[in-house]
Design a protein around this motif. Sequence first.
Motif, PDB file in Angstrom:
ATOM      1  N   ILE A 136       0.833  -1.212   0.000  1.00 15.26           N
ATOM      2  CA  ILE A 136       0.000   0.000   0.000  1.00 15.26           C
ATOM      3  C   ILE A 136       0.862   1.254   0.000  1.00 15.26           C
ATOM      4  CG2 ILE A 136      -1.603   1.355   1.411  1.00 15.26           C
ATOM      5  CD1 ILE A 136      -2.896  -1.303   2.241  1.00 15.26           C
ATOM      6  N   THR A 137       1.815   1.338   0.919  1.00 17.46           N
ATOM      7  CA  THR A 137       2.630   2.557   1.009  1.00 17.46           C
ATOM      8  C   THR A 137       3.498   2.736  -0.233  1.00 17.46           C
ATOM      9  OG1 THR A 137       4.270   1.304   2.298  1.00 17.46           O
ATOM     10  CG2 THR A 137       2.666   2.620   3.525  1.00 17.46           C
ATOM     11  N   CYS A 138       4.122   1.670  -0.696  1.00 17.70           N
ATOM     12  CA  CYS A 138       4.983   1.781  -1.880  1.00 17.70           C
ATOM     13  C   CYS A 138       4.183   2.175  -3.114  1.00 17.70           C
ATOM     14  CB  CYS A 138       5.724   0.468  -2.133  1.00 17.70           C
ATOM     15  SG  CYS A 138       6.970   0.072  -0.889  1.00 17.70           S
ATOM     16  N   SER A 139       3.032   1.570  -3.302  1.00 22.00           N
ATOM     17  CA  SER A 139       2.214   1.864  -4.480  1.00 22.00           C
ATOM     18  C   SER A 139       1.783   3.326  -4.500  1.00 22.00           C
ATOM     19  CB  SER A 139       0.983   0.957  -4.511  1.00 22.00           C
ATOM     20  OG  SER A 139       1.355  -0.400  -4.584  1.00 22.00           O
ATOM     21  N   LEU A 140       1.317   3.824  -3.374  1.00 22.42           N
ATOM     22  CA  LEU A 140       0.827   5.200  -3.335  1.00 22.42           C
ATOM     23  C   LEU A 140       1.957   6.209  -3.542  1.00 22.42           C
ATOM     24  CD1 LEU A 140      -1.783   4.938  -0.429  1.00 22.42           C
ATOM     25  CD2 LEU A 140      -2.200   5.019  -2.891  1.00 22.42           C
TER      26      LEU A 140
ATOM     27  N   HIS B 179      11.317   3.592  -0.386  1.00 23.76           N
ATOM     28  CA  HIS B 179      10.259   2.667   0.039  1.00 23.76           C
ATOM     29  C   HIS B 179      10.501   1.273  -0.550  1.00 23.76           C
ATOM     30  CE1 HIS B 179       7.867   6.023   1.589  1.00 23.76           C
ATOM     31  NE2 HIS B 179       6.957   5.145   2.008  1.00 23.76           N
ATOM     32  N   ILE B 180      10.777   1.221  -1.850  1.00 24.10           N
ATOM     33  CA  ILE B 180      10.992  -0.077  -2.504  1.00 24.10           C
ATOM     34  C   ILE B 180      12.243  -0.752  -1.956  1.00 24.10           C
ATOM     35  CG2 ILE B 180      11.461  -1.201  -4.712  1.00 24.10           C
ATOM     36  CD1 ILE B 180       9.824   1.087  -6.012  1.00 24.10           C
ATOM     37  N   TYR B 181      13.313   0.016  -1.821  1.00 19.44           N
ATOM     38  CA  TYR B 181      14.570  -0.518  -1.276  1.00 19.44           C
ATOM     39  C   TYR B 181      14.362  -1.093   0.126  1.00 19.44           C
ATOM     40  CZ  TYR B 181      19.419  -0.247   0.508  1.00 19.44           C
ATOM     41  OH  TYR B 181      20.648  -0.513   1.076  1.00 19.44           O
ATOM     42  N   SER B 182      13.505  -0.446   0.909  1.00 20.33           N
ATOM     43  CA  SER B 182      13.285  -0.873   2.295  1.00 20.33           C
ATOM     44  C   SER B 182      12.607  -2.229   2.390  1.00 20.33           C
ATOM     45  CB  SER B 182      12.444   0.171   3.034  1.00 20.33           C
ATOM     46  OG  SER B 182      13.101   1.418   3.057  1.00 20.33           O
ATOM     47  N   ILE B 183      11.880  -2.623   1.338  1.00 19.86           N
ATOM     48  CA  ILE B 183      11.251  -3.944   1.357  1.00 19.86           C
ATOM     49  C   ILE B 183      12.306  -5.024   1.562  1.00 19.86           C
ATOM     50  CG2 ILE B 183       9.973  -5.630  -0.027  1.00 19.86           C
ATOM     51  CD1 ILE B 183       8.556  -3.290  -1.383  1.00 19.86           C
TER      52      ILE B 183
ATOM     53  N   PRO C 206       5.343  -2.602   9.376  1.00 20.86           N
ATOM     54  CA  PRO C 206       4.210  -1.687   9.157  1.00 20.86           C
ATOM     55  C   PRO C 206       4.446  -0.306   9.780  1.00 20.86           C
ATOM     56  CG  PRO C 206       3.404  -3.861   9.724  1.00 20.86           C
ATOM     57  CD  PRO C 206       4.890  -3.896   9.927  1.00 20.86           C
ATOM     58  N   ARG C 207       4.960  -0.277  10.980  1.00 25.13           N
ATOM     59  CA  ARG C 207       5.244   1.003  11.630  1.00 25.13           C
ATOM     60  C   ARG C 207       6.313   1.769  10.866  1.00 25.13           C
ATOM     61  NH1 ARG C 207       8.858   2.288  15.890  1.00 25.13           N
ATOM     62  NH2 ARG C 207       9.315   0.077  16.174  1.00 25.13           N
ATOM     63  N   PHE C 208       7.332   1.073  10.371  1.00 25.43           N
ATOM     64  CA  PHE C 208       8.407   1.724   9.627  1.00 25.43           C
ATOM     65  C   PHE C 208       7.886   2.371   8.347  1.00 25.43           C
ATOM     66  CE2 PHE C 208      11.771   1.575   6.387  1.00 25.43           C
ATOM     67  CZ  PHE C 208      12.758   2.296   7.023  1.00 25.43           C
ATOM     68  N   PHE C 209       7.078   1.638   7.598  1.00 26.78           N
ATOM     69  CA  PHE C 209       6.574   2.179   6.335  1.00 26.78           C
ATOM     70  C   PHE C 209       5.563   3.298   6.578  1.00 26.78           C
ATOM     71  CE2 PHE C 209       8.558  -1.602   4.684  1.00 26.78           C
ATOM     72  CZ  PHE C 209       8.958  -1.223   3.406  1.00 26.78           C
ATOM     73  N   ALA C 210       4.826   3.234   7.676  1.00 31.13           N
ATOM     74  CA  ALA C 210       3.925   4.339   8.011  1.00 31.13           C
ATOM     75  C   ALA C 210       4.723   5.601   8.310  1.00 31.13           C
ATOM     76  CB  ALA C 210       3.051   3.958   9.207  1.00 31.13           C
TER      77      ALA C 210
END
Length: 657
Positions: A34-38, A101-105, A115-119
């Motif tokens: 969700i976060t990466c896509s947006l 964001h993508i790299y963090s995956i 989830p907390r990190f990506f938020a």
Amino acid sequence: MSLFYYAIVFLPFIGCLIVGLWGGRLGARGSEFITCSLVVIAALLSWGAFISVAFSDNDALRISLLPWLASGRLHCDWSLRIDTLTAVMLVVVTTISALVHIYSIGYMHHDASRPRFFAYLSFFTFMMLVLVTSDNMVQLFFGWEGVGLASYLLIGFWYQKPAANAAAIKAFIVNRVGDFAFLLGVFGIFVIFGTVGFDDIFAKMLTGQYADKFYFLHWQFSGQKALDVVCILLFIGAMGKSAQFLLHTWLPDAMEAPTPVSALLHAATMVTAGVFMVARLSPLFEHAPIALLTITAIGAITAFFAASVALVQNDIKRIIAFSTCSQLGYMFVALGIGAYGAAIFHLFTHAFFKALLFQGAGSIIHAVSDEQDIRRMGGLRKYIPATYWLMIIGTLSLTGFGIPGTFFGTAGFFSKDAIIEASYGAGGALAHSAFWLLVIAALFTAFYAWRLIFMVFHGKPRAPVDIMHHVHEAPPVMLVPMVLLAVGALFAGVVFLPYFFGAEYQLFWNGALFVSADNNILQQLHFVPLWVQWAGFAVMAAGFAAALLFYIIAPALPAQAARLLSPLYKFLLNKWYFDELYNFLFVRTAFAAGLFLWKIVDIKIIDGLGPGAIAARVAAVTDRVARLQTGYLYHYAFAMLIGVTAFITWIIFGSLN
């Protein structure tokens, strides 16, 4: 059209809300998607906005969201200001954020709190977008504080580690110092101009319809000095956010955050906020010459100071962090001499190669089981070849590799050399001093950048055997963002130079950056001597040669030099002892003051002599009186007998008189 820009700004916030509220139910994979896509959608839309805004002659677009504040003379709406400067920052923020964001995956794959990190990442992105789209000082300050909050959350993400908590608190406190001055500057703008809207401020600035008095504490400043004081206060805020000399101490400690945070924070978000703010308010700073001189001086000192410290650091992330600090110094020198286009151009190119270097460092750390000391690496070239070549590209761009007078060069070459040449062409003793400090900083940059490459990838492996057995290349989800950043680090300079700081300057910026009539910095570049144009190339080559000598040809030299120049080596290794100095002047003083207020004022004076003491005496007396109430009849009879005896005695002696 409004929905187009709403989407750019609010899509990351929507991702933050969804994952922040329901991340536990969505799980790590759902949160990442969700976060990466947006954010990726926001990045694609930002490039569309950049093309439509920067390459047209349309005036700045203002989109009002809602009324915000109305109190007395203070009125402001939450509005989006879309011009070329905003479009550039939208591209920088959303592109780097999407790739992070993508790299963090891949990088955060084993972390249980994804989830907390990506938020947090999406929240960081949103607050930076609020800042760069602001149309007034209040909205700018809201975004300014928002990125400060987001940085605190991300730097202290691993809150189980005491060092991470300490780093987050340090960043928060140091930035409060700068933000206090920044807030005073905002107040000063409202006092002088009677408004906080950028258009109104700039219009009154140009027509001279503003108050020429400003009170700061018990001092009164009039005319030109009032603008200088306000602009200096605003710049102090930028010093905190952008880690300039004296307010830089939080930046190295911020490396306690996960490496993707460093890539986002150093390349596209918090540390660039100060540069953006000064560029946005260029009409004010153009009429504040003392403030511009201050910016030039602080920027040049920062570039030299941070580069000198990076020469001897051993933590791979701290080396790159001090590099960021130094490169920000270059940007502020450009702002100080009025070369606003060069400053934003370097901000633009720096975002690509610095994010690439941090992501490369993360790939290295990921490969060697979380080791960050470059003295315990070595020989990694054949184990992680893709990371090696990507780091080479980032290093070439950082050091400004290119041939002067040609179109052959990396992104950093075109933007950094433009600043060096502009500082010489600006004229004046301070600008020339800044020129030499920037040249020396470029020499140091080449040395420490290649030192990192040689110590990490060349020579014999210095890591333990068990770690070397597990060294592996990063997964594609980490390498692909690095490849895209490498493309920007190679070609962003040659493609965009004519627009940011070249022949298409006026048409490209279209009034987004203000330059007064007597500021002809672009024309002055045509008269820069040939040796100045080649100075950057010369020191870049010298730095590379010195690093090659020290770490490849004669690897015993660094230890010998450290022993021979031990005081200087320790001075640089301890970062000019600023942490120790601030600890002595402020931290210990604050603890001593707190201890005095606690032990002496609170306990001995207030509790010992004040209301607490009176209450204690009353309690003691009542306690003693209470002891008389024993409940025994003979005690009461004895007390009554004593009373009767005393009464009779008083009557007898009274009658005798």
